[in-house]
Motif scaffolding. Sequence first.
Motif, PDB file in Angstrom:
ATOM      1  N   GLU A   1       8.826 -33.282 -37.550  1.00 51.67           N
ATOM      2  CA  GLU A   1       7.959 -34.159 -38.347  1.00 51.67           C
ATOM      3  C   GLU A   1       6.956 -33.381 -39.198  1.00 51.67           C
ATOM      4  OE1 GLU A   1       8.073 -37.538 -34.815  1.00 51.67           O
ATOM      5  OE2 GLU A   1       6.145 -36.650 -35.393  1.00 51.67           O
ATOM      6  N   GLY A   2       6.756 -32.109 -38.856  1.00 51.45           N
ATOM      7  CA  GLY A   2       5.782 -31.328 -39.621  1.00 51.45           C
ATOM      8  C   GLY A   2       5.901 -29.854 -39.305  1.00 51.45           C
ATOM      9  N   ILE A   3       5.131 -29.053 -40.033  1.00 53.57           N
ATOM     10  CA  ILE A   3       5.071 -27.606 -39.805  1.00 53.57           C
ATOM     11  C   ILE A   3       3.605 -27.239 -39.583  1.00 53.57           C
ATOM     12  CG2 ILE A   3       5.345 -25.332 -40.912  1.00 53.57           C
ATOM     13  CD1 ILE A   3       7.824 -26.388 -42.317  1.00 53.57           C
ATOM     14  N   ALA A   4       3.392 -26.373 -38.584  1.00 51.58           N
ATOM     15  CA  ALA A   4       2.029 -25.902 -38.300  1.00 51.58           C
ATOM     16  C   ALA A   4       1.935 -24.416 -38.620  1.00 51.58           C
ATOM     17  CB  ALA A   4       1.672 -26.155 -36.832  1.00 51.58           C
ATOM     18  N   ALA A   5       0.726 -23.963 -38.907  1.00 53.55           N
ATOM     19  CA  ALA A   5       0.502 -22.536 -39.145  1.00 53.55           C
ATOM     20  C   ALA A   5      -0.817 -22.112 -38.509  1.00 53.55           C
ATOM     21  CB  ALA A   5       0.466 -22.236 -40.644  1.00 53.55           C
ATOM     22  N   ILE A   6      -0.776 -20.931 -37.924  1.00 54.35           N
ATOM     23  CA  ILE A   6      -1.983 -20.310 -37.373  1.00 54.35           C
ATOM     24  C   ILE A   6      -2.163 -18.992 -38.109  1.00 54.35           C
ATOM     25  CG2 ILE A   6      -3.012 -19.244 -35.320  1.00 54.35           C
ATOM     26  CD1 ILE A   6      -1.324 -21.213 -33.649  1.00 54.35           C
ATOM     27  N   ALA A   7      -3.401 -18.700 -38.540  1.00 52.72           N
ATOM     28  CA  ALA A   7      -3.631 -17.449 -39.273  1.00 52.72           C
ATOM     29  C   ALA A   7      -4.840 -16.715 -38.723  1.00 52.72           C
ATOM     30  CB  ALA A   7      -3.839 -17.737 -40.759  1.00 52.72           C
ATOM     31  N   THR A   8      -4.777 -15.406 -38.789  1.00 55.50           N
ATOM     32  CA  THR A   8      -5.898 -14.543 -38.402  1.00 55.50           C
ATOM     33  C   THR A   8      -6.105 -13.520 -39.508  1.00 55.50           C
ATOM     34  OG1 THR A   8      -5.248 -14.753 -36.084  1.00 55.50           O
ATOM     35  CG2 THR A   8      -6.796 -12.993 -36.612  1.00 55.50           C
ATOM     36  N   ALA A   9      -7.360 -13.274 -39.837  1.00 54.62           N
ATOM     37  CA  ALA A   9      -7.657 -12.236 -40.825  1.00 54.62           C
ATOM     38  C   ALA A   9      -8.809 -11.379 -40.324  1.00 54.62           C
ATOM     39  CB  ALA A   9      -8.033 -12.864 -42.167  1.00 54.62           C
ATOM     40  N   SER A  10      -8.772 -10.104 -40.632  1.00 52.06           N
ATOM     41  CA  SER A  10      -9.892  -9.209 -40.335  1.00 52.06           C
ATOM     42  C   SER A  10     -10.462  -8.688 -41.635  1.00 52.06           C
ATOM     43  CB  SER A  10      -9.438  -8.026 -39.474  1.00 52.06           C
ATOM     44  OG  SER A  10      -9.052  -8.488 -38.204  1.00 52.06           O
ATOM     45  N   VAL A  11     -11.796  -8.646 -41.683  1.00 54.91           N
ATOM     46  CA  VAL A  11     -12.486  -8.235 -42.901  1.00 54.91           C
ATOM     47  C   VAL A  11     -13.558  -7.216 -42.535  1.00 54.91           C
ATOM     48  CG1 VAL A  11     -13.919  -9.000 -44.840  1.00 54.91           C
ATOM     49  CG2 VAL A  11     -12.080 -10.482 -44.000  1.00 54.91           C
ATOM     50  N   TYR A  12     -13.624  -6.137 -43.300  1.00 57.09           N
ATOM     51  CA  TYR A  12     -14.694  -5.159 -43.116  1.00 57.09           C
ATOM     52  C   TYR A  12     -15.820  -5.477 -44.080  1.00 57.09           C
ATOM     53  CZ  TYR A  12     -17.243  -0.765 -43.441  1.00 57.09           C
ATOM     54  OH  TYR A  12     -18.240   0.165 -43.460  1.00 57.09           O
ATOM     55  N   TYR A  13     -17.021  -5.663 -43.550  1.00 58.08           N
ATOM     56  CA  TYR A  13     -18.198  -5.906 -44.385  1.00 58.08           C
ATOM     57  C   TYR A  13     -19.043  -4.636 -44.419  1.00 58.08           C
ATOM     58  CZ  TYR A  13     -16.981 -10.794 -44.694  1.00 58.08           C
ATOM     59  OH  TYR A  13     -16.335 -11.970 -44.980  1.00 58.08           O
TER      60      TYR A  13
END
Length: 402
Positions: free
Chosen positions: A384-396
């Motif tokens: 019935e649907g598609i799910a997505a999980i995302a992770t990002a790393s950022v250097y400040y």
Amino acid sequence: MSDSMNVWAVIVAAGRGHRVGADTRAPKQYREVGGMTIIARAMRPFLDHPDISGVVVVIHADDEELFEAATRELSGLVPVRIVHGGKTRQESSRIGLESIADKGADFVLIHDAARPFIDRATVDRVIDALRDGAEAVLPAVAVSDTLKRIDDHQTVIDTVSRDGLFAAQTPQGFDFNTVLDAHRKAVVASEARFTDDCAVMEWAGHAVKLSRGSRTNTKITTLEDLHMAEDMLNARRLPDIRTGNGYDVHRLVEGDGVWLCGIKIDHDKRLDGHSDADVALHALTDALLATCGAGDIGDHFPPSDPQWKGASSSIFLRKAVDIVAEHGGTVLNADVSLIAEAPKIGPHRQAMRESLARIIGITVDRCSVKATTNEKLGFVGRDEGIAAIATASVYYGDLDGK
Ligand code: MG
């Protein structure tokens, strides 16, 4: 002994500190190391210590404004009193003690404002030794350098054994009435040669108990000390690397293909949504925004706004990258997990990674796309649907690592 002992701290800060350098406008304790004044650092462990009832800071009469400015950001649990010091450290110390003579203190810790790296554990060990019955407690570290005695011509005349030699630190801890009494006796005896409070106690005939000091609890005396302290703080500072996550789901409806990670994959359905409904890019957009507390995709691209109708979600991800950059961030990596029964993701993974790399502006090795089915369970399992999980790393921070 009970735990409810009344403990005060006296911070001795009246010195002029000329050895730090002729260019110095203010005494060294008002200089900053690592964005905070030396005196504020030296006071901090006493201000929020649960066993300490109050703090007295002994400053030079000329330094009231400097002190006020240097400690404006400090907040603590206990009251801070200011008194004006005397001509010598010994005199300033005694003035600090006299100023709280009516406070009913059981113990007092006397600390040099020029020791900004005092840690909680060293303070605790001094208090513990007082609770165990010591009249005077000296935090100290064993001398590890070989010691030489020299003559007037800078020539070594002797190697001094370091056996049993310790370098004295502060805070030194005392039974309050005993140390005040020793200081008063020294005044009466015109003894004004003591460079620390334990020496006053030794002179008055009291036993001084050693407690373990800390190698980092150094005293800042010279400009070189100040620079070394800066280097030490910089080395200690953790890089500001932040991680954000995002999650999104879109419904599958009749159609001719799904957009995932910025590419269109042939399918007998499409993802339903206001934009192209690319769940992967939506989840990743949220993950990036999360690293700088910039809200979520709905805050920046409200579904009610007609201009995003049918829009490519790469616009949203690109905008999130720009927002991250405005906050001083550099994206390190992006990782997306897709949860779908169909279409098959495997054959498209590499193209998806390349698409993410292109949109974000980072190399492909920093982009990851993974996929799993949901084992026929739930809405994903029923297709019935598609799910997505995302992770990002950022250097400040600056890219040269400073
Ligand atoms: Mg969405």
